[in-house]
Design a protein around this motif. Structure first.
Motif, PDB file in Angstrom:
ATOM      1  N   ARG A 122       0.930  -1.126  -0.081  1.00 38.90           N
ATOM      2  CA  ARG A 122      -0.121  -0.007   0.157  1.00 38.90           C
ATOM      3  C   ARG A 122       1.035   1.087  -0.067  1.00 38.90           C
ATOM      4  NH1 ARG A 122      -3.057   3.697   3.224  1.00 38.90           N
ATOM      5  NH2 ARG A 122      -1.946   3.112   5.415  1.00 38.90           N
ATOM      6  N   GLN A 123       0.280   2.305  -0.408  1.00 43.10           N
ATOM      7  CA  GLN A 123       1.041   3.486  -0.490  1.00 43.10           C
ATOM      8  C   GLN A 123       0.036   4.569   0.220  1.00 43.10           C
ATOM      9  OE1 GLN A 123       1.202   6.023  -4.203  1.00 43.10           O
ATOM     10  NE2 GLN A 123       2.962   7.314  -3.213  1.00 43.10           N
ATOM     11  N   PRO A 124       0.568   4.788   1.380  1.00 43.55           N
ATOM     12  CA  PRO A 124      -0.460   5.569   2.334  1.00 43.55           C
ATOM     13  C   PRO A 124      -0.713   7.364   1.888  1.00 43.55           C
ATOM     14  CG  PRO A 124       1.782   5.713   3.278  1.00 43.55           C
ATOM     15  CD  PRO A 124       1.873   4.785   2.130  1.00 43.55           C
ATOM     16  N   ASP A 125      -1.478   7.625   2.007  1.00 41.12           N
ATOM     17  CA  ASP A 125      -1.812   9.132   1.729  1.00 41.12           C
ATOM     18  C   ASP A 125      -1.682  10.078   3.092  1.00 41.12           C
ATOM     19  OD1 ASP A 125      -2.496  11.322   0.340  1.00 41.12           O
ATOM     20  OD2 ASP A 125      -4.824  11.092   0.551  1.00 41.12           O
ATOM     21  N   HIS A 126      -0.336  10.137   3.217  1.00 44.24           N
ATOM     22  CA  HIS A 126      -0.065  10.872   4.325  1.00 44.24           C
ATOM     23  C   HIS A 126       1.433  11.431   4.322  1.00 44.24           C
ATOM     24  CE1 HIS A 126       0.970  12.069   8.676  1.00 44.24           C
ATOM     25  NE2 HIS A 126      -0.281  11.859   8.952  1.00 44.24           N
ATOM     26  N   ALA A 127       1.560  12.835   4.272  1.00 46.00           N
ATOM     27  CA  ALA A 127       2.879  13.223   3.902  1.00 46.00           C
ATOM     28  C   ALA A 127       4.149  12.935   4.921  1.00 46.00           C
ATOM     29  CB  ALA A 127       2.768  14.908   4.112  1.00 46.00           C
ATOM     30  N   LEU A 128       3.777  12.693   6.276  1.00 49.24           N
ATOM     31  CA  LEU A 128       4.941  12.468   7.128  1.00 49.24           C
ATOM     32  C   LEU A 128       5.292  11.029   6.739  1.00 49.24           C
ATOM     33  CD1 LEU A 128       6.420  13.726   9.398  1.00 49.24           C
ATOM     34  CD2 LEU A 128       5.049  12.340  11.029  1.00 49.24           C
ATOM     35  N   ALA A 129       4.168  10.017   6.631  1.00 51.20           N
ATOM     36  CA  ALA A 129       4.737   8.652   6.417  1.00 51.20           C
ATOM     37  C   ALA A 129       5.364   8.597   4.929  1.00 51.20           C
ATOM     38  CB  ALA A 129       3.441   7.716   6.298  1.00 51.20           C
ATOM     39  N   LEU A 130       4.899   9.243   4.132  1.00 53.83           N
ATOM     40  CA  LEU A 130       5.731   9.368   2.561  1.00 53.83           C
ATOM     41  C   LEU A 130       7.026  10.018   2.817  1.00 53.83           C
ATOM     42  CD1 LEU A 130       2.558  10.456   0.239  1.00 53.83           C
ATOM     43  CD2 LEU A 130       3.740   8.173   0.420  1.00 53.83           C
ATOM     44  N   GLU A 131       7.239  10.903   3.543  1.00 56.59           N
ATOM     45  CA  GLU A 131       8.549  11.455   3.735  1.00 56.59           C
ATOM     46  C   GLU A 131       9.633  10.340   4.420  1.00 56.59           C
ATOM     47  OE1 GLU A 131      10.830  15.106   5.894  1.00 56.59           O
ATOM     48  OE2 GLU A 131       8.540  15.159   5.518  1.00 56.59           O
ATOM     49  N   LEU A 133       9.123   7.208   4.135  1.00 56.91           N
ATOM     50  CA  LEU A 133       9.579   6.059   3.195  1.00 56.91           C
ATOM     51  C   LEU A 133      10.321   6.231   2.141  1.00 56.91           C
ATOM     52  CD1 LEU A 133       5.872   4.807   3.091  1.00 56.91           C
ATOM     53  CD2 LEU A 133       7.305   3.438   3.709  1.00 56.91           C
ATOM     54  N   ALA A 134      10.291   7.844   1.894  1.00 58.59           N
ATOM     55  CA  ALA A 134      11.022   8.121   0.818  1.00 58.59           C
ATOM     56  C   ALA A 134      12.724   7.756   0.996  1.00 58.59           C
ATOM     57  CB  ALA A 134      10.937   9.632   0.282  1.00 58.59           C
ATOM     58  N   GLU A 135      12.881   7.989   2.620  1.00 60.10           N
ATOM     59  CA  GLU A 135      14.236   8.075   3.045  1.00 60.10           C
ATOM     60  C   GLU A 135      14.597   6.526   3.611  1.00 60.10           C
ATOM     61  OE1 GLU A 135      13.898  10.721   6.236  1.00 60.10           O
ATOM     62  OE2 GLU A 135      14.124  12.542   4.819  1.00 60.10           O
ATOM     63  N   THR A 136      13.659   5.723   3.767  1.00 61.57           N
ATOM     64  CA  THR A 136      14.019   4.442   4.332  1.00 61.57           C
ATOM     65  C   THR A 136      13.733   3.492   3.485  1.00 61.57           C
ATOM     66  OG1 THR A 136      11.737   4.236   5.231  1.00 61.57           O
ATOM     67  CG2 THR A 136      13.411   5.134   6.723  1.00 61.57           C
ATOM     68  N   GLY A 137      12.928   3.544   2.290  1.00 59.61           N
ATOM     69  CA  GLY A 137      12.559   2.417   1.512  1.00 59.61           C
ATOM     70  C   GLY A 137      11.239   2.030   1.983  1.00 59.61           C
ATOM     71  N   PRO A 138      10.805   0.654   1.543  1.00 54.03           N
ATOM     72  CA  PRO A 138       9.861   0.145   1.838  1.00 54.03           C
ATOM     73  C   PRO A 138      10.049  -0.408   3.437  1.00 54.03           C
ATOM     74  CG  PRO A 138      10.393  -0.866  -0.479  1.00 54.03           C
ATOM     75  CD  PRO A 138      11.595   0.187   0.269  1.00 54.03           C
ATOM     76  N   LEU A 139       8.867   0.131   4.093  1.00 56.09           N
ATOM     77  CA  LEU A 139       8.693  -0.360   5.278  1.00 56.09           C
ATOM     78  C   LEU A 139       7.556  -1.582   5.751  1.00 56.09           C
ATOM     79  CD1 LEU A 139       8.862   3.080   7.154  1.00 56.09           C
ATOM     80  CD2 LEU A 139      10.794   1.195   6.888  1.00 56.09           C
ATOM     81  N   ALA A 140       7.744  -2.821   6.540  1.00 57.12           N
ATOM     82  CA  ALA A 140       6.686  -3.329   7.020  1.00 57.12           C
ATOM     83  C   ALA A 140       5.963  -2.705   8.199  1.00 57.12           C
ATOM     84  CB  ALA A 140       7.459  -4.871   7.723  1.00 57.12           C
ATOM     85  N   VAL A 141       4.756  -2.578   7.794  1.00 56.98           N
ATOM     86  CA  VAL A 141       3.803  -1.752   8.717  1.00 56.98           C
ATOM     87  C   VAL A 141       2.609  -2.383   9.106  1.00 56.98           C
ATOM     88  CG1 VAL A 141       2.685   0.488   9.133  1.00 56.98           C
ATOM     89  CG2 VAL A 141       5.014   0.464   7.678  1.00 56.98           C
ATOM     90  N   SER A 142       2.277  -2.530  10.442  1.00 55.32           N
ATOM     91  CA  SER A 142       1.044  -2.942  10.960  1.00 55.32           C
ATOM     92  C   SER A 142       0.457  -2.187  11.849  1.00 55.32           C
ATOM     93  CB  SER A 142       1.103  -4.463  11.525  1.00 55.32           C
ATOM     94  OG  SER A 142      -0.107  -4.890  12.002  1.00 55.32           O
TER      95      SER A 142
END
Length: 233
Positions: A122-131, A133-142
């Motif tokens: 999933r690609q979340p619609d949240h600016a902080l999460a997207l920022e 992710l742009a720096e870490t790469g894909p994250l396992a998230v629950s």
């Protein structure tokens, strides 16, 4: 106690994001806001970190976490292929509350648990999460909660359940909806996987009606509201 950073305040957001990145790089887990609920996140390519995420929630390997990505391009790198119908779903609902299950890219060396060769993305619609992710790469998230408890819709709820099992908490206030993402299984859209259909595994932020507008008859039939009732009553 693990630190909480109020990311609505730039003076706290910058060090909070830095510490979150560093924690993820060390194989720790962090709590972050998304557009649906608060999530607990770990490096998707670090099996020990993924196990810490599962342990924090009290989950087993039979309940593997989804993977959040920061861009549509990242989806193609994680899955075996992207059928045209999935591209249509992504164009309609990403970033947003739709998680899509597809066969994982066989060349990837990761261990999310007992996924049976699939990955939920999933690609979340949240600016902080997207920022992040742009720096870490894909994250396992629950969802940031103990298994069996309600998903956290604010950082205090998440912290109350997860405590020091998360190294860093990023606070962006209460989430706007508190409705988890819809999960669809699109694996049968790939060749050689039986009858082509998209199944709804969990109803959530994206309704069946909206999915059907994109997929038409490829979406499985709606469940019978009377299924299971005694026909004699």
């Amino acid at each position: 106690m693990s630190p909480v950073f109020d990311c609505r305040n730039r003076d706290e957001m910058l060090p909070g994001m830095r510490q979150a990145r560093q924690a993820i790089a060390r194989g720790q887990v962090v709590v972050l806001p998304t557009d649906t609920v608060y999530g607990v996140a770990a490096d998707a390519f670090n099996p020990a970190a993924v196990q810490r995420l599962l342990d924090a929630k009290g989950r087993t390997r039979q309940q593997p976490p989804p993977v959040l990505v920061g861009s549509v391009d990242a989806l193609a790198a994680l899955v075996e292929s992207v059928p045209a119908e999935v591209t249509a779903l992504v164009e309609a609902f990403w970033p947003g509350g739709l998680t899509i299950v597809l066969p994982a890219q066989p060349s990837l060396t990761w261990d999310l648990g007992e996924t049976h060769g699939t990955v939920a993305v999933r690609q979340p619609d949240h600016a902080l999460a997207l920022e992040l992710l742009a720096e870490t790469g894909p994250l396992a998230v629950s969802s940031a909660n103990l298994t069996g408890q309600d998903a956290a819709v604010d950082v205090d709820s998440a912290r109350g359940m997860l405590g020091d099992s998360a190294a860093v908490y990023l606070d962006d206030g209460p989430v706007s909806t508190g409705v988890a993402s819809t999960i669809v299984d699109a694996t049968s859209l790939l060749p050689g996987r039986g009858e082509r259909a998209v199944r709804v595994l969990r109803e959530g932020a994206v309704s069946r009606e909206r999915l059907r507008e994109v997929l038409g008859d490829l979406l499985e039939a709606d469940p019978d509201p009377h299924q299971g009732e005694d026909a004699g009553e």
